[in-house]
Design a protein around this motif. Structure first.
Motif, short mmCIF file in Angstrom:
data_model
loop_
_atom_site.label_atom_id
_atom_site.label_comp_id
_atom_site.label_asym_id
_atom_site.label_seq_id
_atom_site.Cartn_x
_atom_site.Cartn_y
_atom_site.Cartn_z
N HIS A 48 34.97 29.28 53.66
CA HIS A 48 33.00 29.00 53.17
C HIS A 48 32.88 27.47 54.25
CE1 HIS A 48 33.79 30.06 48.83
NE2 HIS A 48 33.42 31.50 49.62
N SER A 49 33.48 26.66 54.50
CA SER A 49 32.67 25.78 55.23
C SER A 49 32.28 26.19 56.75
CB SER A 49 34.42 24.60 55.70
OG SER A 49 35.43 25.83 56.57
N LEU A 50 32.84 27.59 56.76
CA LEU A 50 32.66 28.41 58.06
C LEU A 50 31.14 28.94 58.46
CD1 LEU A 50 35.45 29.71 59.58
CD2 LEU A 50 35.20 27.35 60.00
N GLY A 51 30.42 28.81 56.57
CA GLY A 51 29.16 29.77 56.17
C GLY A 51 29.46 30.54 55.52
N PHE A 52 30.18 31.56 55.25
CA PHE A 52 30.90 32.35 54.45
C PHE A 52 30.43 32.50 52.77
CE2 PHE A 52 33.00 33.73 58.21
CZ PHE A 52 32.64 35.21 58.04
N LYS A 53 29.05 33.27 52.13
CA LYS A 53 28.88 32.61 51.32
C LYS A 53 30.05 33.59 49.92
CE LYS A 53 23.93 31.95 52.09
NZ LYS A 53 23.78 31.04 52.04
N VAL A 54 30.62 34.60 50.89
CA VAL A 54 30.74 35.41 49.44
C VAL A 54 32.80 35.52 50.19
CG1 VAL A 54 31.61 37.43 48.22
CG2 VAL A 54 29.42 36.62 48.31
N VAL A 55 34.11 35.23 49.43
CA VAL A 55 34.76 35.31 49.84
C VAL A 55 36.22 35.90 49.07
CG1 VAL A 55 37.03 34.78 51.46
CG2 VAL A 55 34.94 33.28 51.57
N HIS A 56 36.23 37.65 49.19
CA HIS A 56 37.46 38.03 48.35
C HIS A 56 38.27 38.02 49.27
CE1 HIS A 56 33.98 39.29 46.04
NE2 HIS A 56 33.31 40.08 46.72
N VAL A 57 39.40 37.42 48.64
CA VAL A 57 41.08 37.80 48.94
C VAL A 57 42.37 38.40 47.95
CG1 VAL A 57 43.38 36.55 49.23
CG2 VAL A 57 40.63 35.61 49.76
N THR A 58 43.22 39.38 48.27
CA THR A 58 43.43 40.10 47.84
C THR A 58 44.81 40.11 48.73
OG1 THR A 58 42.43 42.37 48.68
CG2 THR A 58 41.58 41.53 47.02
N PHE A 59 45.81 40.53 47.25
CA PHE A 59 46.69 40.30 48.12
C PHE A 59 47.46 41.99 47.45
CE2 PHE A 59 46.48 36.54 46.89
CZ PHE A 59 47.12 35.86 47.71
N ALA A 60 47.80 42.79 48.91
CA ALA A 60 48.76 44.38 48.67
C ALA A 60 50.60 44.26 48.48
CB ALA A 60 48.79 44.85 50.21
N SER A 61 50.43 45.72 48.00
CA SER A 61 51.94 45.87 47.69
C SER A 61 53.06 45.60 48.72
CB SER A 61 52.12 46.93 46.95
OG SER A 61 51.79 48.11 47.46
N THR A 77 48.07 31.64 44.64
CA THR A 77 46.73 31.27 43.92
C THR A 77 46.32 30.00 45.10
OG1 THR A 77 47.09 31.70 41.83
CG2 THR A 77 46.27 29.76 42.29
N ASN A 78 46.95 29.56 45.67
CA ASN A 78 46.91 28.23 46.78
C ASN A 78 46.37 28.53 48.12
OD1 ASN A 78 47.70 26.15 44.27
ND2 ASN A 78 49.71 26.32 45.41
N THR A 79 46.94 29.65 48.28
CA THR A 79 46.67 30.47 49.18
C THR A 79 45.22 31.02 49.24
OG1 THR A 79 49.30 30.98 50.62
CG2 THR A 79 47.02 31.56 51.18
N THR A 80 44.84 31.89 47.89
CA THR A 80 43.20 32.41 47.96
C THR A 80 42.34 31.18 48.33
OG1 THR A 80 43.72 33.52 46.85
CG2 THR A 80 42.12 33.02 46.04
N ASP A 81 42.90 29.75 47.36
CA ASP A 81 41.85 28.95 47.54
C ASP A 81 41.67 28.09 48.75
OD1 ASP A 81 41.67 28.89 44.75
OD2 ASP A 81 43.41 27.55 44.45
N MET A 82 43.03 28.30 49.79
CA MET A 82 42.56 27.69 50.47
C MET A 82 42.10 28.35 51.56
SD MET A 82 43.79 27.75 54.64
CE MET A 82 45.49 29.06 54.25
N LEU A 83 41.63 29.98 52.31
CA LEU A 83 41.09 30.84 52.51
C LEU A 83 39.21 30.56 52.24
CD1 LEU A 83 43.38 33.98 53.73
CD2 LEU A 83 43.08 32.02 54.67
N GLU A 84 39.43 30.62 50.96
CA GLU A 84 38.30 30.29 50.64
C GLU A 84 37.53 29.05 50.67
OE1 GLU A 84 38.17 30.40 46.29
OE2 GLU A 84 38.93 32.99 46.65
N GLY A 85 38.01 28.10 50.74
CA GLY A 85 37.37 26.69 51.26
C GLY A 85 37.57 26.51 52.42
#
Length: 220
Positions: free
Chosen positions: A207-220, A196-204
């Motif tokens: 977003h600061s680099l101009g991406f409006k939509v960010v999807h973060v998934t975790f593979a098995s 969860t913390n990694t997702t929040d970090m990458l989304e932030g």
């Protein structure tokens, strides 16, 4: 007439030597018991320790690619008892009550993310990242917060501690504390918090680099 002076033999009879040897053994035994029973008395006859270690040499440097996303603090009370067959605990046996405190880090290895795991649209407004699941690091015992509450040892164990310098006397309980802390970390939900913390970090970041939509998934 002068009477010749007889020289008195200075050779000690065998039975006297045997008695002296027994007395010496009993004296050493009594000193060992006294020093092990009376707290602080052993320090009067302790040895002085001098650190003559050489300088620490840097052998290698490794680049870290993992993101430490969460850390858990744990504490466990270890009650370890060792008994000897056919001997009472007062003669041979030990029991240690030890409080172990340590930390476990949860991380995401970003070094395993390949080109196929990152997808960006043509307008560079949407990004999808597929990351490996978070993992747990090795438990690290904190020596400043870990301590032995009580130690109960038989007579033979006390004598053994007196006649031998054993720096690993608490090694067994320390290893057991590390094991319990590691097991507790697996059931604590620490890896889920790290994801969860990694997702929040990458989304932030994105977003600061101009991406409006960010999807973060975790593979098995």
């Amino acid at each position: 007439m002068t009477t010749p002076i007889r020289r008195v033999s200075r050779r000690m009879p065998g039975w006297v030597k045997a008695v002296c040897a027994v007395v010496l053994v009993l004296a050493v035994f009594f000193i060992g018991v006294t020093l092990s029973v009376i707290p602080g008395l052993k320090d009067l006859f302790g040895t002085e320790t001098t650190d003559r270690s050489g300088p620490t040499l840097l052998q290698s440097i490794q680049d870290m690619s993992r993101y430490d996303a969460a850390s858990g603090n744990f504490q466990v009370v270890v009650d370890l008892e060792k008994d000897t067959k056919y001997l009472p605990d007062a003669i041979r046996g030990s029991r240690v009550l030890y409080v172990g405190a340590g930390t476990v880090e949860a991380y995401v290895d970003l070094g395993k993310v390949g080109k196929d795991d990152v997808t960006v649209n043509k307008d560079r407004t949407s990004a999808t990242l597929n990351l490996p699941h978070a993992a747990l690091g090795k438990p690290a015992l904190n020596p400043d917060r870990s301590y032995a509450v009580s130690k109960q040892r038989g007579l033979l164990d006390r004598l053994g501690d007196f006649f031998s310098d054993n720096p690993n006397s608490e090694q067994a309980v320390q290893k057991l504390a590390v094991k319990h802390i590691g097991d507790a970390a697996k059931d604590s939900g620490l890896t889920k918090r790290a994801e969860t913390n990694t997702t929040d970090m990458l989304e932030g970041l994105l977003h600061s680099l101009g991406f409006k939509v960010v999807h973060v998934t975790f593979a098995s």
